[in-house]
Design an enzyme around this catalytic site. Structure first.
Site, PDB file in Angstrom:
ATOM      1  N   ARG A 254      -8.605  -0.710   4.347  1.00 22.86           N
ATOM      2  CA  ARG A 254      -7.929   0.356   3.577  1.00 22.86           C
ATOM      3  C   ARG A 254      -6.848  -0.277   3.310  1.00 22.86           C
ATOM      4  O   ARG A 254      -6.099   0.301   2.370  1.00 22.86           O
ATOM      5  CB  ARG A 254      -7.595   1.346   4.747  1.00 22.86           C
ATOM      6  CG  ARG A 254      -9.220   2.309   4.917  1.00 22.86           C
ATOM      7  CD  ARG A 254      -8.818   3.448   6.009  1.00 22.86           C
ATOM      8  NE  ARG A 254      -7.795   4.344   5.397  1.00 22.86           N
ATOM      9  CZ  ARG A 254      -7.299   5.353   5.835  1.00 22.86           C
ATOM     10  NH1 ARG A 254      -8.186   5.903   6.965  1.00 22.86           N
ATOM     11  NH2 ARG A 254      -6.565   6.058   5.288  1.00 22.86           N
TER      12      ARG A 254
ATOM     13  N   LYS B 296       0.710  -1.216  -0.006  1.00 28.74           N
ATOM     14  CA  LYS B 296      -0.024   0.028  -0.033  1.00 28.74           C
ATOM     15  C   LYS B 296       0.706   1.266   0.114  1.00 28.74           C
ATOM     16  O   LYS B 296       0.664   2.035  -0.703  1.00 28.74           O
ATOM     17  CB  LYS B 296      -0.928  -0.006   1.376  1.00 28.74           C
ATOM     18  CG  LYS B 296      -1.558   1.364   1.661  1.00 28.74           C
ATOM     19  CD  LYS B 296      -2.340   1.207   2.943  1.00 28.74           C
ATOM     20  CE  LYS B 296      -1.872   1.535   4.063  1.00 28.74           C
ATOM     21  NZ  LYS B 296      -1.650   3.063   4.157  1.00 28.74           N
ATOM     22  N   ASN B 297       1.646   1.382   0.911  1.00 28.83           N
ATOM     23  CA  ASN B 297       2.481   2.401   0.973  1.00 28.83           C
ATOM     24  C   ASN B 297       3.664   2.595   0.022  1.00 28.83           C
ATOM     25  O   ASN B 297       4.269   3.682  -0.094  1.00 28.83           O
ATOM     26  CB  ASN B 297       3.378   2.504   2.462  1.00 28.83           C
ATOM     27  CG  ASN B 297       2.379   2.765   3.504  1.00 28.83           C
ATOM     28  OD1 ASN B 297       1.071   2.997   3.209  1.00 28.83           O
ATOM     29  ND2 ASN B 297       2.833   2.767   4.808  1.00 28.83           N
TER      30      ASN B 297
ATOM     31  N   CYS C 298      -5.645   7.794   9.149  1.00 27.10           N
ATOM     32  CA  CYS C 298      -6.076   7.150  10.517  1.00 27.10           C
ATOM     33  C   CYS C 298      -5.667   8.211  11.457  1.00 27.10           C
ATOM     34  O   CYS C 298      -4.462   8.785  11.507  1.00 27.10           O
ATOM     35  CB  CYS C 298      -5.162   6.074  10.635  1.00 27.10           C
ATOM     36  SG  CYS C 298      -5.581   4.557   9.393  1.00 27.10           S
TER      37      CYS C 298
ATOM     38  N   ASP D 260       4.109   0.972  12.252  1.00 26.76           N
ATOM     39  CA  ASP D 260       3.124   0.130  11.776  1.00 26.76           C
ATOM     40  C   ASP D 260       2.812  -1.187  12.361  1.00 26.76           C
ATOM     41  O   ASP D 260       1.710  -1.733  12.245  1.00 26.76           O
ATOM     42  CB  ASP D 260       2.893   0.077  10.288  1.00 26.76           C
ATOM     43  CG  ASP D 260       2.810   1.443   9.493  1.00 26.76           C
ATOM     44  OD1 ASP D 260       2.632   2.463  10.369  1.00 26.76           O
ATOM     45  OD2 ASP D 260       2.871   1.704   8.367  1.00 26.76           O
TER      46      ASP D 260
ATOM     47  N   ARG E 240      -0.458  14.497  12.729  1.00 25.87           N
ATOM     48  CA  ARG E 240       0.144  14.394  11.711  1.00 25.87           C
ATOM     49  C   ARG E 240       0.175  15.490  11.144  1.00 25.87           C
ATOM     50  O   ARG E 240      -0.561  15.756   9.984  1.00 25.87           O
ATOM     51  CB  ARG E 240      -0.552  13.211  11.159  1.00 25.87           C
ATOM     52  CG  ARG E 240      -0.620  11.942  11.747  1.00 25.87           C
ATOM     53  CD  ARG E 240      -1.268  10.824  11.138  1.00 25.87           C
ATOM     54  NE  ARG E 240      -0.375  10.062  10.027  1.00 25.87           N
ATOM     55  CZ  ARG E 240      -0.652   9.102   9.551  1.00 25.87           C
ATOM     56  NH1 ARG E 240      -1.628   8.577   9.445  1.00 25.87           N
ATOM     57  NH2 ARG E 240       0.274   8.495   8.710  1.00 25.87           N
TER      58      ARG E 240
HETATM   59  C1  UD1 Z   1       4.173   7.068   6.638  1.00 26.54           C
HETATM   60  C2  UD1 Z   1       3.287   5.743   6.325  1.00 26.54           C
HETATM   61  C3  UD1 Z   1       2.724   5.200   7.667  1.00 26.54           C
HETATM   62  C4  UD1 Z   1       3.857   5.073   8.802  1.00 26.54           C
HETATM   63  C5  UD1 Z   1       4.688   6.426   8.600  1.00 26.54           C
HETATM   64  C6  UD1 Z   1       5.702   6.055   9.543  1.00 26.54           C
HETATM   65  C7  UD1 Z   1       2.267   6.071   4.105  1.00 26.54           C
HETATM   66  C8  UD1 Z   1       1.193   6.250   3.215  1.00 26.54           C
HETATM   67  N1  UD1 Z   1       2.135   6.147   5.330  1.00 26.54           N
HETATM   68  O1  UD1 Z   1       3.148   7.966   7.018  1.00 26.54           O
HETATM   69  O2  UD1 Z   1       2.194   4.178   7.474  1.00 26.54           O
HETATM   70  O3  UD1 Z   1       3.310   4.788   9.984  1.00 26.54           O
HETATM   71  O4  UD1 Z   1       5.211   6.847   7.499  1.00 26.54           O
HETATM   72  O5  UD1 Z   1       6.815   5.058   9.041  1.00 26.54           O
HETATM   73  O6  UD1 Z   1       3.467   5.741   3.735  1.00 26.54           O
HETATM   74  N2  UD1 Z   1       6.067  14.946  11.113  1.00 26.54           N
HETATM   75  C9  UD1 Z   1       5.840  15.932  11.125  1.00 26.54           C
HETATM   76  N3  UD1 Z   1       5.916  16.914  10.326  1.00 26.54           N
HETATM   77  C10 UD1 Z   1       5.612  16.635   9.128  1.00 26.54           C
HETATM   78  C11 UD1 Z   1       5.334  15.123   8.679  1.00 26.54           C
HETATM   79  C12 UD1 Z   1       5.769  14.503   9.799  1.00 26.54           C
HETATM   80  O7  UD1 Z   1       6.047  16.515  12.314  1.00 26.54           O
HETATM   81  O8  UD1 Z   1       5.318  17.493   8.123  1.00 26.54           O
HETATM   82  C13 UD1 Z   1       6.157  13.779  11.983  1.00 26.54           C
HETATM   83  C14 UD1 Z   1       4.919  13.162  12.409  1.00 26.54           C
HETATM   84  O9  UD1 Z   1       4.122  13.541  13.160  1.00 26.54           O
HETATM   85  C15 UD1 Z   1       5.323  11.872  12.864  1.00 26.54           C
HETATM   86  C16 UD1 Z   1       6.813  11.584  12.176  1.00 26.54           C
HETATM   87  O10 UD1 Z   1       7.054  12.783  11.552  1.00 26.54           O
HETATM   88  O11 UD1 Z   1       5.522  11.802  14.145  1.00 26.54           O
HETATM   89  C17 UD1 Z   1       6.814  10.546  11.016  1.00 26.54           C
HETATM   90  O12 UD1 Z   1       5.851  10.754  10.282  1.00 26.54           O
HETATM   91  P1  UD1 Z   1       5.880  10.561   8.561  1.00 26.54           P
HETATM   92  O13 UD1 Z   1       7.170   9.538   8.390  1.00 26.54           O
HETATM   93  O14 UD1 Z   1       5.835  11.724   7.876  1.00 26.54           O
HETATM   94  O15 UD1 Z   1       4.590   9.564   8.402  1.00 26.54           O
HETATM   95  P2  UD1 Z   1       3.742   9.513   7.095  1.00 26.54           P
HETATM   96  O16 UD1 Z   1       4.608   9.890   5.680  1.00 26.54           O
HETATM   97  O17 UD1 Z   1       2.410  10.339   7.497  1.00 26.54           O
END
Ligand code: UD1
Length: 422
Positions: free
Chosen positions: A381, A6-7, A100, A289, A105
């Site tokens: 999902r 998925k990711n 989720c 995850d 986020r």
């Molecule tokens: C992706 C994955 C999700 C997984 C996560 C961490 C997809 C579609 N989803 O989510 O399944 O759990 O990586 O491996 O690929 N953060 C900030 N600012 C930002 C962005 C992120 O502070 O602009 C923080 C988040 O709150 C979190 C951390 O960074 O604490 C990691 O998040 P991130 O790696 O961005 O996760 P996603 O890309 O949303």
């Protein structure tokens, strides 16, 4: 056979938008999040169709750069369309991403890169407008590792001018898959394997066919389901190297495994040892995850296991329904203590997010009697065939009619545990 990731599929679908042509994605999982992304792409003018698990995307007629919040709220990964639309159209107007509820986020890391590339960002209530006359290549060091921000920066950089050098990037296999897809499309990308990516903007892009890699989280879910019921599982097309951190823990629990070619055989008959401390982390660390799935298994281990959640602060939500089933779990900030073995009993519980839902399926397999999991649309999902897989492995799970939208799972009585090949 493990489904496509998925990711990996979601950012690659967004990346298809960068090319004024056709993309074919083989092995694309048929899951709700992929269908949501497909619908958004259709609204942007992309023609799509499926042949089996191959998704065809024709991006010749892209006719807009606006995505309503009712669309983006359905899924966090919708934010990746910002990078690709900015790269292609130099403009995007979209609602904030949903997804989720697993902690705050924010998207500040994404927006910072766009701004540094020269984009103008206006946030107006629940709408985000990002525009640029031109996107310039930059050198940028992420203050924090983020999968989505890395992917968005890469997508925008493809439409930028000159080289963009990104440091402290996420190194998750899904980021690597996105880069290998873009390379196949014609983009010059250099990856030093230690968190620095160099992307050359403005390359000539061509039509591409790409095979979505197998889903490491789905593979891990099945492995952990086997661990929970002390069964044997054979996984074909398992991304074994990407499961390194999980397999290390699995051995510590007492599990044994064998790898031959792309096949992973696990034997959980010796699983019993509690895990003193597991910390989630960015790749190659233990994936956040899989943390709720591991928590469900820890309920069955002998002694106290501890988990520290270091990626998402609100990712212990599954503890509540697990406790309703009889688990002994204490949460203090980012730490969870799980006392096992707990006597789990089937009861009605609610899936609060995708992985929490899958964790409840695992717990239900170990519980006496019937468990009813409500809001199972969360599970769908990300999992294409979880219910069938569980049935194949000897559990009993059935979905009630769609209007009720709940899943009943019956535990495997200890004496009936099966040796299973799935
Ligand atoms: C992706 C994955 C999700 C997984 C996560 C961490 C997809 C579609 N989803 O989510 O399944 O759990 O990586 O491996 O690929 N953060 C900030 N600012 C930002 C962005 C992120 O502070 O602009 C923080 C988040 O709150 C979190 C951390 O960074 O604490 C990691 O998040 P991130 O790696 O961005 O996760 P996603 O890309 O949303």
């Amino acid at each position: 056979m493990v489904q496509g990731s998925k990711n990996a599929a979601l950012p690659i679908m967004a990346a298809a938008l960068l090319h004024n042509g056709c993309t074919i994605l083989h092995g694309c999982p048929k899951i709700a999040d992929v269908f949501v992304m497909e619908q958004i792409l259709q609204k942007l003018g992309v023609t799509t169709h499926w042949e089996g698990h191959s998704l065809f995307l024709d991006c010749h007629q892209v006719c807009g750069c606006s995505i309503s919040s009712s669309e983006t709220e359905k899924m966090r990964a919708s934010v990746l369309l910002a990078g690709s639309l900015l790269g292609r159209e130099k403009c995007v107007c979209m609602g904030y991403p949903g997804g989720c509820v697993i902690g705050r986020r924010p998207i500040d890391l994404h927006l910072e890169v766009f701004a540094r590339m020269g984009a103008d960002i206006q946030e107006d209530g629940d709408c985000l407008r990002v525009t640029a006359d031109r996107l310039q290549g930059i050198r940028h060091r992420f203050p924090k590792v983020s999968v989505g921000a890395t992917e968005n920066a890469v997508l925008a950089a493809v439409g930028g001018e000159g080289w963009t050098i990104l440091e402290n990037t996420a190194r998750e296999p899904e980021v690597t898959a996105l880069c290998s897809f873009l390379k196949k499309m014609g983009v010059r990308i250099e990856d030093n394997g230690r968190g620095t990516l160099c992307i050359l903007g403005g390359c000539i892009l061509s039509d591409v066919e790409y095979v979505i890699p197998p889903d490491r989280i789905v593979a891990g879910t099945l492995l952990l389901a086997g661990a929970a019921v002390r069964g044997k599982i054979t996984l074909f097309k398992a991304p074994v190297q990407q499961l390194d951190s999980l397999l290390t823990l699995y051995q510590k629990m007492g599990g044994q495994y064998l790898v031959s070619g792309g096949t992973l055989e696990t034997d959980s008959r010796g699983v019993r040892n509690a895990l003193p401390l597991t910390e989630t982390g960015v790749y190659p660390g233990f994936p956040t995850d899989m943390q709720p799935l591991l928590m469900a298994v820890c309920c069955t281990l002998q002694g106290e296991s501890r988990i520290r959640e270091k990626v998402f602060e609100n990712r212990f939500r599954v503890a509540k329904p697990l406790k309703e089933m009889g688990a002994k779990i204490r949460i203090r900030g980012a730490y969870a203590k799980i006392q096992g073995p707990a006597v789990l009993k089937g009861c009605p519980v609610e899936a609060m997010d995708l992985r929490a839902g899958a964790a409840l399926v695992i717990a239900a397999l170990c519980a006496a009697g019937e468990t009813i999991i409500e809001s199972c649309e969360y599970i769908e999902r990300g999992y294409e065939t979880l219910y069938q897989d569980i049935n194949l492995l000897g559990g009993r799970i059935r979905k009630e009619n769609d209007s009720i939208d709940e899943t009943e799972t019956t535990g495997i009585p200890a004496k009936n545990k099966k040796e299973i090949t799935g």
